[in-house]
Design a protein around this motif. Structure first.
Motif, PDB file in Angstrom:
ATOM      1  N   ALA A 166     -75.122  44.675  56.814  1.00 15.34           N
ATOM      2  CA  ALA A 166     -76.243  43.904  57.366  1.00 15.34           C
ATOM      3  C   ALA A 166     -76.791  42.883  56.381  1.00 15.34           C
ATOM      4  N   CYS A 167     -76.549  43.075  55.099  1.00 14.06           N
ATOM      5  CA  CYS A 167     -77.037  42.109  54.108  1.00 14.06           C
ATOM      6  C   CYS A 167     -76.429  40.727  54.304  1.00 14.06           C
ATOM      7  N   ASP A 168     -75.327  40.630  55.023  1.00 17.07           N
ATOM      8  CA  ASP A 168     -74.706  39.329  55.285  1.00 17.07           C
ATOM      9  C   ASP A 168     -75.049  38.786  56.666  1.00 17.07           C
ATOM     10  N   GLU A 169     -75.660  39.600  57.504  1.00 18.13           N
ATOM     11  CA  GLU A 169     -75.767  39.306  58.929  1.00 18.13           C
ATOM     12  C   GLU A 169     -76.612  38.092  59.302  1.00 18.13           C
ATOM     13  N   PRO A 170     -77.711  37.792  58.628  1.00 19.14           N
ATOM     14  CA  PRO A 170     -78.485  36.617  59.037  1.00 19.14           C
ATOM     15  C   PRO A 170     -77.731  35.290  58.961  1.00 19.14           C
ATOM     16  N   ASP A 171     -76.589  35.265  58.256  1.00 17.38           N
ATOM     17  CA  ASP A 171     -75.764  34.057  58.239  1.00 17.38           C
ATOM     18  C   ASP A 171     -74.851  33.949  59.452  1.00 17.38           C
ATOM     19  N   TYR A 172     -74.963  34.882  60.395  1.00 17.06           N
ATOM     20  CA  TYR A 172     -74.063  34.898  61.549  1.00 17.06           C
ATOM     21  C   TYR A 172     -74.639  34.153  62.749  1.00 17.06           C
ATOM     22  N   GLY A 173     -75.625  33.299  62.506  1.00 14.22           N
ATOM     23  CA  GLY A 173     -76.153  32.454  63.567  1.00 14.22           C
ATOM     24  C   GLY A 173     -77.554  32.772  64.022  1.00 14.22           C
ATOM     25  N   HIS A 174     -78.235  33.681  63.354  1.00 21.05           N
ATOM     26  CA  HIS A 174     -79.589  34.047  63.763  1.00 21.05           C
ATOM     27  C   HIS A 174     -80.557  32.868  63.758  1.00 21.05           C
ATOM     28  N   ASP A 175     -80.336  31.918  62.849  1.00 24.25           N
ATOM     29  CA  ASP A 175     -81.333  30.869  62.629  1.00 24.25           C
ATOM     30  C   ASP A 175     -80.822  29.473  62.956  1.00 24.25           C
ATOM     31  N   LEU A 176     -79.852  29.374  63.836  1.00 27.92           N
ATOM     32  CA  LEU A 176     -79.273  28.076  64.181  1.00 27.92           C
ATOM     33  C   LEU A 176     -80.046  27.401  65.312  1.00 27.92           C
ATOM     34  N   ASN A 177     -80.327  26.106  65.112  1.00 28.09           N
ATOM     35  CA  ASN A 177     -80.871  25.248  66.171  1.00 28.09           C
ATOM     36  C   ASN A 177     -82.155  25.788  66.787  1.00 28.09           C
ATOM     37  N   LEU A 178     -83.103  26.150  65.932  1.00 26.76           N
ATOM     38  CA  LEU A 178     -84.376  26.699  66.405  1.00 26.76           C
ATOM     39  C   LEU A 178     -85.501  25.669  66.411  1.00 26.76           C
ATOM     40  N   ASP A 180     -87.450  21.880  67.146  1.00 26.83           N
ATOM     41  CA  ASP A 180     -87.628  21.059  68.337  1.00 26.83           C
ATOM     42  C   ASP A 180     -86.674  19.875  68.401  1.00 26.83           C
ATOM     43  N   ASP A 181     -86.146  19.423  67.265  1.00 29.57           N
ATOM     44  CA  ASP A 181     -85.228  18.284  67.268  1.00 29.57           C
ATOM     45  C   ASP A 181     -83.777  18.705  67.101  1.00 29.57           C
ATOM     46  N   ASN A 182     -83.479  20.007  67.259  1.00 23.77           N
ATOM     47  CA  ASN A 182     -82.104  20.489  67.237  1.00 23.77           C
ATOM     48  C   ASN A 182     -81.505  20.439  68.641  1.00 23.77           C
ATOM     49  N   PRO A 183     -80.195  20.269  68.748  1.00 27.59           N
ATOM     50  CA  PRO A 183     -79.571  20.284  70.075  1.00 27.59           C
ATOM     51  C   PRO A 183     -79.748  21.637  70.755  1.00 27.59           C
ATOM     52  N   GLY A 184     -80.159  21.598  72.016  1.00 27.02           N
ATOM     53  CA  GLY A 184     -80.271  22.826  72.800  1.00 27.02           C
ATOM     54  C   GLY A 184     -81.282  23.819  72.292  1.00 27.02           C
ATOM     55  N   HIS A 185     -82.319  23.360  71.610  1.00 24.66           N
ATOM     56  CA  HIS A 185     -83.272  24.279  70.983  1.00 24.66           C
ATOM     57  C   HIS A 185     -84.070  25.061  72.023  1.00 24.66           C
ATOM     58  N   PRO A 198     -80.993  17.522  61.364  1.00 26.80           N
ATOM     59  CA  PRO A 198     -81.204  18.353  62.555  1.00 26.80           C
ATOM     60  C   PRO A 198     -80.029  18.337  63.524  1.00 26.80           C
ATOM     61  N   ALA A 199     -79.098  17.407  63.357  1.00 23.56           N
ATOM     62  CA  ALA A 199     -77.944  17.341  64.246  1.00 23.56           C
ATOM     63  C   ALA A 199     -76.799  18.237  63.788  1.00 23.56           C
ATOM     64  N   VAL A 200     -76.884  18.790  62.563  1.00 19.02           N
ATOM     65  CA  VAL A 200     -75.827  19.642  62.018  1.00 19.02           C
ATOM     66  C   VAL A 200     -76.271  21.086  62.145  1.00 19.02           C
ATOM     67  N   ALA A 201     -75.573  21.853  62.969  1.00 14.23           N
ATOM     68  CA  ALA A 201     -76.038  23.195  63.312  1.00 14.23           C
ATOM     69  C   ALA A 201     -76.208  24.078  62.084  1.00 14.23           C
ATOM     70  N   ILE A 202     -75.197  24.155  61.210  1.00 18.32           N
ATOM     71  CA  ILE A 202     -75.286  25.090  60.090  1.00 18.32           C
ATOM     72  C   ILE A 202     -76.415  24.711  59.149  1.00 18.32           C
ATOM     73  N   GLY A 203     -76.734  23.422  59.048  1.00 21.99           N
ATOM     74  CA  GLY A 203     -77.846  23.003  58.198  1.00 21.99           C
ATOM     75  C   GLY A 203     -79.196  23.360  58.771  1.00 21.99           C
ATOM     76  N   SER A 204     -79.256  23.597  60.098  1.00 24.60           N
ATOM     77  CA  SER A 204     -80.547  23.897  60.716  1.00 24.60           C
ATOM     78  C   SER A 204     -81.085  25.253  60.287  1.00 24.60           C
ATOM     79  N   GLN A 205     -80.231  26.126  59.729  1.00 24.53           N
ATOM     80  CA  GLN A 205     -80.738  27.421  59.279  1.00 24.53           C
ATOM     81  C   GLN A 205     -81.332  27.364  57.885  1.00 24.53           C
ATOM     82  N   ALA A 206     -81.149  26.241  57.181  1.00 21.97           N
ATOM     83  CA  ALA A 206     -81.599  26.159  55.792  1.00 21.97           C
ATOM     84  C   ALA A 206     -83.078  26.498  55.605  1.00 21.97           C
ATOM     85  N   PRO A 207     -84.004  26.014  56.437  1.00 16.67           N
ATOM     86  CA  PRO A 207     -85.415  26.337  56.190  1.00 16.67           C
ATOM     87  C   PRO A 207     -85.756  27.820  56.331  1.00 16.67           C
ATOM     88  N   PHE A 208     -84.841  28.631  56.862  1.00 18.88           N
ATOM     89  CA  PHE A 208     -85.059  30.075  56.951  1.00 18.88           C
ATOM     90  C   PHE A 208     -84.419  30.826  55.786  1.00 18.88           C
TER      91      PHE A 208
END
Length: 444
Positions: A166-178, A180-185, A198-208
């Motif tokens: 589980a220590c690796d799990e939050p990198d599995y997409g939990h924080d993608l595109n959350l 308001d300016d992300n696609p499909g948020h 904001p257009a790059v999905a994997i970068g959208s998790q950076a603030p988390f």
């Protein structure tokens, strides 16, 4: 004013992942910790069972967490009232699960499947592998080291394996595109993405997964968006759920949520996740911004590329070492550092401020030395040439980096060992804090 606003876009984080695969490192960090190594096996349990059994308690926990965040987290984005988790015995398991994920404000596609990531140090498990798409929505990159196997409901499993996986799990997409300016948020109330593309999905998790808490008053005034990070919120959310699960007889989810909380703590032990630019002074950042505003953006773009390359080289070096050593069942300086429990007592006890005032502060201070070690420890073309974007050409240059590091790695190895010593100590201290909140006894 344009110059000041541009500073917030200077170093768009290119990598939202800090340490590559956390799981192999967590096996080493926890395998000799008595509270983990001595814990009794737990029974794997579908998330739906925990949610159904403890629906009312989970609702109270999430409400208390939101109230705490609004009071104590300066840049918290309040959860919309419509997302509040309200008990409802009439709804289906699928509806309850969706409501829970929405209340946590995780990506609706989050898997939360029953799985393990086996220790690469051990023999390959006899059971068949599990397709990555069952566990993660993030497509594995070239050279990915994650390997998954399925768990069956009711199956006995060692807490160490649950926790480390589980220590690796939050990198599995939990924080993608959350945002308001992300696609499909989703309408989660986080506002616009504070930094990154904001257009790059994997970068959208950076603030988390990043926390720039110690840049200083001048930087914060010039680039206030960098202060909007949600790492502390995730630690509190997952950590509180771990405590509740342990206290209510759902030990599997206690260890699972604990691992998720620790992921965000561990990300902040990486200097490139605790500092906007470990290799550049504020004056340097402002100067290249000014030049860019005057029509000469090459230096600013070069600085972005160099910081991204150095981050990536550090991660690649660490990951390759850990995986190779595990497969050979070899202990080296990184493994010894991860296990070094003598470090644990150097830090204050766990508290809600620990992530910011201890973990991130230490990583920020280690930034210049880490950046310098990468520069002298890796081939110059990968860390000193702003015209070479390593991440964009990993398939081409990866083998060359692995080969050429063999003769130049000692300076880098020493610094990475120091950082992984921090990783191990903060992981254990954070887990002790959560176990203490759960009642101070070893959960079963």
């Amino acid at each position: 004013m344009r110059l000041l606003l541009a500073l917030s876009a200077l170093l768009l984080p290119l990598f939202a992942q800090a340490w590559g695969n956390h799981t192999p490192m967590c096996y080493r960090a926890f395998e000799r910790m008595p509270e983990v190594a001595g814990a009794a096996p737990v029974k794997a349990e579908p998330l739906a069972d925990f949610l159904h059994d403890q629906e009312a308690a989970i609702a109270r926990t999430l409400d208390a967490q939101e109230a705490w965040a609004r009071q104590h987290l300066q840049h918290h984005a309040p959860r919309p009232e419509a997302l509040r988790f309200v008990p409802d015995a009439r709804r289906s398991d699928a509806e309850r699960r969706a409501a829970f994920i929405a209340a946590l404000r995780l990506a609706p596609s989050s898997r939360l499947a029953l799985y393990l990531q086996p220790d690469p140090r051990e023999a390959a498990p006899a059971r068949p592998s599990l397709e990555a798409a069952v566990v993660t929505v993030v497509r594995p990159a070239a050279g990915s080291t994650q390997r998954f196997v399925a768990l069956q409901p009711g199956e006995a499993v060692a807490p160490l394996a649950v926790l480390a996986s589980a220590c690796d799990e939050p990198d599995y997409g939990h924080d993608l595109n959350l945002f308001d300016d992300n696609p499909g948020h989703p309408d989660y109330g986080f506002g616009k993405q504070p930094f990154g593309n904001p257009a790059v999905a994997i970068g959208s998790q950076a603030p988390f997964h990043m926390g720039f808490f110690h840049q200083g008053a001048i930087f914060n005034a010039l680039a206030p968006n960098f202060a909007r990070t949600f790492t502390e919120m995730r630690v509190q959310q997952y950590g509180g759920l771990a405590v509740l699960a342990w206290q209510t007889g759902h030990a599997y989810w206690g260890w699972r949520f604990a691992g998720m909380a620790l992921h965000h703590v561990e990300d902040l032990t990486q200097p490139y996740h605790a500092s906007a630019a470990p290799g550049a002074t504020l004056a340097r950042m402002m100067w290249v911004n000014l030049k860019a505003q005057l029509g000469a953006p090459a230096d600013r773009q070069g600085l972005v590329v160099l910081q991204g390359n150095r981050h990536f080289v550090l991660e690649q070096f660490q990951t390759r070492w850990i995986i190779d050593a595990a497969r050979q069942r070899r202990d080296g300086p990184l493994e010894l550092a991860l296990r070094d429990a003598a470090r644990d007592g150097r830090y204050p006890p766990w508290s809600p401020a620990y992530v910011r005032e201890v973990v991130a502060a230490e990583a920020f201070a280690a930034g210049p030395a880490t950046d310098a070690a990468v520069v002298v420890g890796a081939p110059a073309k990968f860390v000193s040439d702003p015209n070479l974007d390593f991440a964009a050409n990993e398939a081409r240059f990866g083998p060359e980096l692995a080969r050429d590091l063999q003769g130049q790695r000692e300076a880098l190895l020493g610094q990475v060992a120091e950082l992984l010593g921090h990783f191990g100590a903060h992981s254990r201290n954070s887990l002790r804090g959560l176990l203490s909140q759960a009642g101070g006894t070893m959960p079963h």
